[in-house]
Scaffold this motif. Sequence first.
Motif, mmCIF file in Angstrom:
data_model
loop_
_atom_site.group_PDB
_atom_site.id
_atom_site.type_symbol
_atom_site.label_atom_id
_atom_site.label_comp_id
_atom_site.label_asym_id
_atom_site.label_seq_id
_atom_site.Cartn_x
_atom_site.Cartn_y
_atom_site.Cartn_z
ATOM 1 N N ALA A 3 45.483 -43.980 28.485
ATOM 2 C CA ALA A 3 47.211 -44.802 28.755
ATOM 3 C C ALA A 3 48.117 -44.318 27.567
ATOM 4 O O ALA A 3 49.438 -44.819 27.764
ATOM 5 C CB ALA A 3 46.797 -46.160 28.760
ATOM 6 N N CYS A 23 51.421 -47.287 34.754
ATOM 7 C CA CYS A 23 50.658 -46.409 33.883
ATOM 8 C C CYS A 23 49.631 -45.488 34.887
ATOM 9 O O CYS A 23 49.326 -45.977 35.874
ATOM 10 C CB CYS A 23 49.721 -47.188 32.945
ATOM 11 S SG CYS A 23 48.385 -46.286 32.295
ATOM 12 N N GLY A 25 47.204 -43.628 33.384
ATOM 13 C CA GLY A 25 46.260 -42.990 32.421
ATOM 14 C C GLY A 25 44.981 -42.492 33.052
ATOM 15 O O GLY A 25 44.149 -42.121 32.196
ATOM 16 N N CYS A 26 44.551 -43.236 34.071
ATOM 17 C CA CYS A 26 42.889 -42.960 34.547
ATOM 18 C C CYS A 26 43.291 -43.062 36.245
ATOM 19 O O CYS A 26 44.553 -43.563 36.647
ATOM 20 C CB CYS A 26 42.160 -43.793 34.113
ATOM 21 S SG CYS A 26 41.913 -45.524 34.715
ATOM 22 N N HIS A 29 44.228 -46.365 39.033
ATOM 23 C CA HIS A 29 45.723 -46.980 39.725
ATOM 24 C C HIS A 29 45.838 -46.658 41.103
ATOM 25 O O HIS A 29 46.525 -46.960 41.954
ATOM 26 C CB HIS A 29 47.003 -46.130 39.031
ATOM 27 C CG HIS A 29 47.135 -45.031 39.097
ATOM 28 N ND1 HIS A 29 47.945 -44.357 40.107
ATOM 29 C CD2 HIS A 29 46.631 -43.987 38.257
ATOM 30 C CE1 HIS A 29 47.819 -43.230 39.794
ATOM 31 N NE2 HIS A 29 47.201 -42.947 38.989
ATOM 32 N N VAL A 92 40.694 -53.377 30.890
ATOM 33 C CA VAL A 92 40.789 -52.548 31.934
ATOM 34 C C VAL A 92 41.811 -53.301 32.758
ATOM 35 O O VAL A 92 41.644 -54.185 33.355
ATOM 36 C CB VAL A 92 39.780 -52.004 32.641
ATOM 37 C CG1 VAL A 92 40.418 -51.094 33.924
ATOM 38 C CG2 VAL A 92 38.790 -51.064 31.930
ATOM 39 N N LYS A 93 43.045 -52.460 33.046
ATOM 40 C CA LYS A 93 44.258 -53.282 33.496
ATOM 41 C C LYS A 93 44.496 -53.095 35.042
ATOM 42 O O LYS A 93 45.214 -53.541 35.784
ATOM 43 C CB LYS A 93 45.285 -52.887 33.017
ATOM 44 C CG LYS A 93 45.959 -53.767 31.950
ATOM 45 C CD LYS A 93 45.229 -53.686 30.792
ATOM 46 C CE LYS A 93 45.794 -54.842 29.579
ATOM 47 N NZ LYS A 93 44.878 -55.246 28.589
ATOM 48 N N HIS A 94 43.438 -52.328 35.818
ATOM 49 C CA HIS A 94 43.510 -52.003 37.154
ATOM 50 C C HIS A 94 42.250 -52.583 37.784
ATOM 51 O O HIS A 94 41.054 -52.149 37.128
ATOM 52 C CB HIS A 94 43.824 -50.813 37.764
ATOM 53 C CG HIS A 94 45.434 -50.361 37.803
ATOM 54 N ND1 HIS A 94 45.984 -49.795 36.647
ATOM 55 C CD2 HIS A 94 46.354 -50.612 38.742
ATOM 56 C CE1 HIS A 94 47.217 -49.503 37.180
ATOM 57 N NE2 HIS A 94 47.435 -50.283 38.233
ATOM 58 N N ALA A 118 40.214 -45.042 28.212
ATOM 59 C CA ALA A 118 41.428 -44.550 28.774
ATOM 60 C C ALA A 118 42.454 -45.855 28.815
ATOM 61 O O ALA A 118 43.701 -45.789 28.345
ATOM 62 C CB ALA A 118 41.507 -43.994 30.309
ATOM 63 N N CYS A 119 41.966 -47.031 28.997
ATOM 64 C CA CYS A 119 43.002 -48.275 28.937
ATOM 65 C C CYS A 119 43.018 -48.803 27.636
ATOM 66 O O CYS A 119 43.899 -49.689 27.579
ATOM 67 C CB CYS A 119 42.140 -49.236 30.018
ATOM 68 S SG CYS A 119 43.682 -50.207 30.859
ATOM 69 N N TRP A 122 46.427 -50.101 25.523
ATOM 70 C CA TRP A 122 47.106 -50.969 25.950
ATOM 71 C C TRP A 122 46.538 -52.123 25.079
ATOM 72 O O TRP A 122 47.291 -53.132 24.649
ATOM 73 C CB TRP A 122 47.021 -51.412 27.517
ATOM 74 C CG TRP A 122 47.792 -50.319 28.290
ATOM 75 C CD1 TRP A 122 47.107 -49.589 29.392
ATOM 76 C CD2 TRP A 122 48.960 -50.279 28.461
ATOM 77 N NE1 TRP A 122 48.212 -49.017 29.865
ATOM 78 C CE2 TRP A 122 49.550 -49.210 29.260
ATOM 79 C CE3 TRP A 122 50.147 -50.614 27.582
ATOM 80 C CZ2 TRP A 122 50.656 -48.753 29.654
ATOM 81 C CZ3 TRP A 122 51.409 -50.242 27.976
ATOM 82 C CH2 TRP A 122 51.845 -49.158 28.791
HETATM 83 FE FE1 SF4 Z 1 46.349 -47.225 33.100
HETATM 84 FE FE2 SF4 Z 1 44.415 -48.794 32.258
HETATM 85 FE FE3 SF4 Z 1 45.234 -48.698 34.949
HETATM 86 FE FE4 SF4 Z 1 43.974 -46.761 34.081
HETATM 87 S S1 SF4 Z 1 43.037 -48.598 34.255
HETATM 88 S S2 SF4 Z 1 45.635 -46.535 35.176
HETATM 89 S S3 SF4 Z 1 44.394 -46.478 31.743
HETATM 90 S S4 SF4 Z 1 46.394 -49.380 33.125
#
Ligand code: SF4
Length: 221
Positions: A3, A23, A25-26, A29, A92-94, A118-119, A122
Motif C-alpha cells: 500500500a 488502494c 497495494g495487493c 481489492h 487488512v482493509k479489504h 502489504a496493508c 495504512w
Molecule cells: Fe490495499 Fe490493504 Fe486493500 Fe491490499 S488489503 S488492496 S493493501 S487496502
Amino acid sequence: MSAAEFVPATADLDGLRKAAANCRGCHLHENATQTVFSKGAVSARVVLVGEQPGDVEDRRGEPFVGPAGKLLDRAIADAGLDPAQTYTTNAVKHFKFRPAPGGKRRIHATPDAVEIGACRPWLVAEFALLDPEVVVALGATAGKALFGPSFRVTKSRGVLLPWPASAARPEEFERDEDGTTGAAVALGTIHPSAVLRADDRDAAYAGLVADLTVAAKALAG
Ligand code: SF4
Ligand code: URA
C-alpha cells in the motif's frame, strides 16, 4: 506490492480514507466490494485493531458493523469503556473470502503474512495521526500485525505491554516530538468472532470483557 505508494505523504484521517479507497497495494481489492477503513475520532483514547472487514462490513464500508462488531460494542460497554473514546480499524482493509461451495455465500479467509504486510502502511499512517493511551489487538492477526509473528494471543492476552516499545517495529509507531504518546500501553485479546464460534460463548465473552476491563483500568489509572 504494498500500500506504500498509495499512502499520501501528508494527510489527515479523511485524506487517508479517501486515498485508501483507491488502494491496489495487493490483490485483495479485486474481489472485495470496497475498502473498509476505520471508524472513530482521531482524538480517541483507545485504539482497537481487528483483522479485516467481514461480509457485512464489506457491503457497508464500515468496520465492525456485523455480528462480531455488535458483540464488540457490547463488550466495550460492559468493560466500562466509553465508545465515543474508541477508534476501530483493521490490520487488512479489504475482505478476503472464498465462495461457499455451490452457493452465493462468501466465507471469511484469514489474510496471510504477505497481505498483512502489504496493508501495513495504512495502519502505520493511522497511528502517525492517532495518539492513543491504550492500543488493543483483537485476535491473532492483529496481534501479529502489531507485536510481530511470535505473538500468541493465548499466552499474552490481557497483559499490558509498553507501547510502542512492544511493537514489532517500534520505530514505525513512534510519534514525533509534538505528538508524543506519553506512557501508552497495549494489550492483545481474543477476536470477537472467536466468542461467536466458542463452545462456551458465555465464558469466552467474559474473557473478552475481562481483557477490555484491563484496558479500561489502564486508562483510568
Ligand atoms: Fe490495499 Fe490493504 Fe486493500 Fe491490499 S488489503 S488492496 S493493501 S487496502
Ligand atoms: N472482524 C474484524 O476483524 N473486523 C471487522 O471490521 C469486522 C469483523
